[in-house]
Motif scaffolding. Structure first.
Motif, mmCIF file in Angstrom:
data_model
loop_
_atom_site.group_PDB
_atom_site.id
_atom_site.type_symbol
_atom_site.label_atom_id
_atom_site.label_comp_id
_atom_site.label_asym_id
_atom_site.label_seq_id
_atom_site.Cartn_x
_atom_site.Cartn_y
_atom_site.Cartn_z
ATOM 1 N N ASP A 1 0.725 -1.102 0.149
ATOM 2 C CA ASP A 1 0.157 -0.026 0.073
ATOM 3 C C ASP A 1 0.905 1.357 -0.108
ATOM 4 O O ASP A 1 0.576 2.111 -0.822
ATOM 5 N N LEU A 2 1.904 1.247 0.850
ATOM 6 C CA LEU A 2 2.934 2.380 0.727
ATOM 7 C C LEU A 2 3.722 2.435 -0.470
ATOM 8 O O LEU A 2 3.510 3.647 -0.869
ATOM 9 N N LEU A 3 3.825 1.393 -1.123
ATOM 10 C CA LEU A 3 4.584 1.652 -2.426
ATOM 11 C C LEU A 3 3.713 2.335 -3.522
ATOM 12 O O LEU A 3 3.925 3.102 -4.239
ATOM 13 N N ASP A 4 2.157 1.788 -3.496
ATOM 14 C CA ASP A 4 1.296 2.558 -4.360
ATOM 15 C C ASP A 4 1.288 3.942 -3.944
ATOM 16 O O ASP A 4 0.822 4.776 -4.846
ATOM 17 N N TYR A 5 1.220 4.185 -2.697
ATOM 18 C CA TYR A 5 1.052 5.664 -2.470
ATOM 19 C C TYR A 5 2.236 6.697 -2.578
ATOM 20 O O TYR A 5 2.123 7.738 -3.151
ATOM 21 N N GLU A 6 3.536 6.046 -2.622
ATOM 22 C CA GLU A 6 4.665 6.890 -2.932
ATOM 23 C C GLU A 6 5.611 6.391 -3.620
ATOM 24 O O GLU A 6 6.722 7.098 -3.689
ATOM 25 N N GLY A 7 5.440 5.187 -4.349
ATOM 26 C CA GLY A 7 6.461 4.535 -5.193
ATOM 27 C C GLY A 7 6.527 4.970 -6.511
ATOM 28 O O GLY A 7 5.392 5.774 -6.868
#
Length: 306
Positions: A234-240
């Protein structure tokens, strides 16, 4: 275990998985089959070969190693789990689901071929997984093969990954349902992503015929690792970065998906991920240095960038 040694083991496992998947995704029909359509097999190979970290089979291989499993048995069980994972990606990418055009830096199957072929390719990968597990080449004991088949079916089915995907669609508001709170999001993620990752660990214990106490600790590890993986995703989708990740990012917020980033904020999600990694590592306290590779895998899940 040093991180670079972990990366070597991860890469070695990925190469073994790639070779074995290539060997079973051939055009030639197996005994009991009539014929394998060439276009279907091309689409299945497009979905399963040439990409991905192979984290799920890696976990099976390394847990199997920890539990004294025959190397070939752990590899075949891991490959079956990877076939299910690849099928799920093909179907998740469909226009009726997430409608993605890029996966692992390449066109998704429905873009490279067509939607009907993509659906059938996913079906083919899913059913092939159970063919692999049921084969005597995977394990000499029928009881072990039966436990693998039942475990994967439950992790992947209505009470696991498929059911989690249904919850995910509902959380987008497709069926007029209300937004989910944190407990519901955690359950959704435990089903959609966590169940297969946790079973990848359990499968290694099954082929190694580990005692019940060891399996309980490994189940705790697998559940925490699976939850941490999804928060990190989820973090990768948010800031990746899309180019680095190999797929479209920012789509969770655009689709209104239920994620812990949305529920807790990015800082809260990072804290949750770190706590889950700590929980996974703590569950291995009784295994000694032989489990260092699994400890490093938990750390890797939290810091990965692809």
């Amino acid at each position: 275990m040093l991180p670079n040694a972990f990366q070597v083991r991860l890469q070695t496992a990925a190469e073994a998985v790639e070779a074995h998947l290539a060997a079973i995704l051939v055009d030639d029909a197996r005994p009991g089959e009539r014929r394998r359509p060439v276009r279907l097999m091309q689409a299945m190979r497009h979905a399963a070969l040439g990409g991905g970290k192979r984290l799920r089979p890696f976990l099976t291989i390394e847990t199997g190693r920890l539990c004294g499993a025959p190397e070939a048995a752990a590899l075949r069980a891991g490959c079956a789990i990877e076939l299910v994972h690849c099928y799920s990606l093909v179907h998740d990418d469909l226009p009726s689901m997430d409608d993605d055009e890029v996966r692992r830096g390449r066109p998704t199957v429905h873009r490279a071929f067509d939607e009907a072929t993509a659906i059938l390719a996913g079906d083919g990968l899913l059913t092939l997984a159970f063919d692999v597990l049921a084969d005597e080449a995977t394990h000499a004991r029928a009881e072990v093969r039966g436990a693998l088949v039942a475990g994967l079916a439950r992790a992947a089915g209505a009470g696991g990954m498929v059911g989690g995907q249904m919850h995910d669609l509902a959380a987008e508001g497709r069926f007029g349902t209300a937004a989910l709170g944190e407990p519901e999001i955690r359950e959704l993620q435990a089903m959609k992503t966590g169940a297969i990752l946790a079973f990848a660990v359990r499968a290694g214990a099954l082929v190694g015929e580990a005692p019940a106490d060891a399996r309980r600790h490994l189940d705790t590890y697998g559940a925490a690792l699976g939850a941490a993986f999804q928060v990190a995703d989820d973090l990768l989708d948010y800031e990746g970065d899309s180019a680095a990740v190999g797929k479209r990012t920012g789509k969770d917020a655009a689709a209104g998906k239920a994620t812990l980033v949305a529920a807790l904020g990015p800082d809260g999600a990072r804290a949750r991920c770190a706590a889950l990694v700590d929980e996974a590592i703590a569950s291995l306290v009784g295994f000694g240095p032989e489990a260092d590779i699994l400890r490093e895998a938990a750390r890797f899940v939290a810091v990965r960038r692809t």
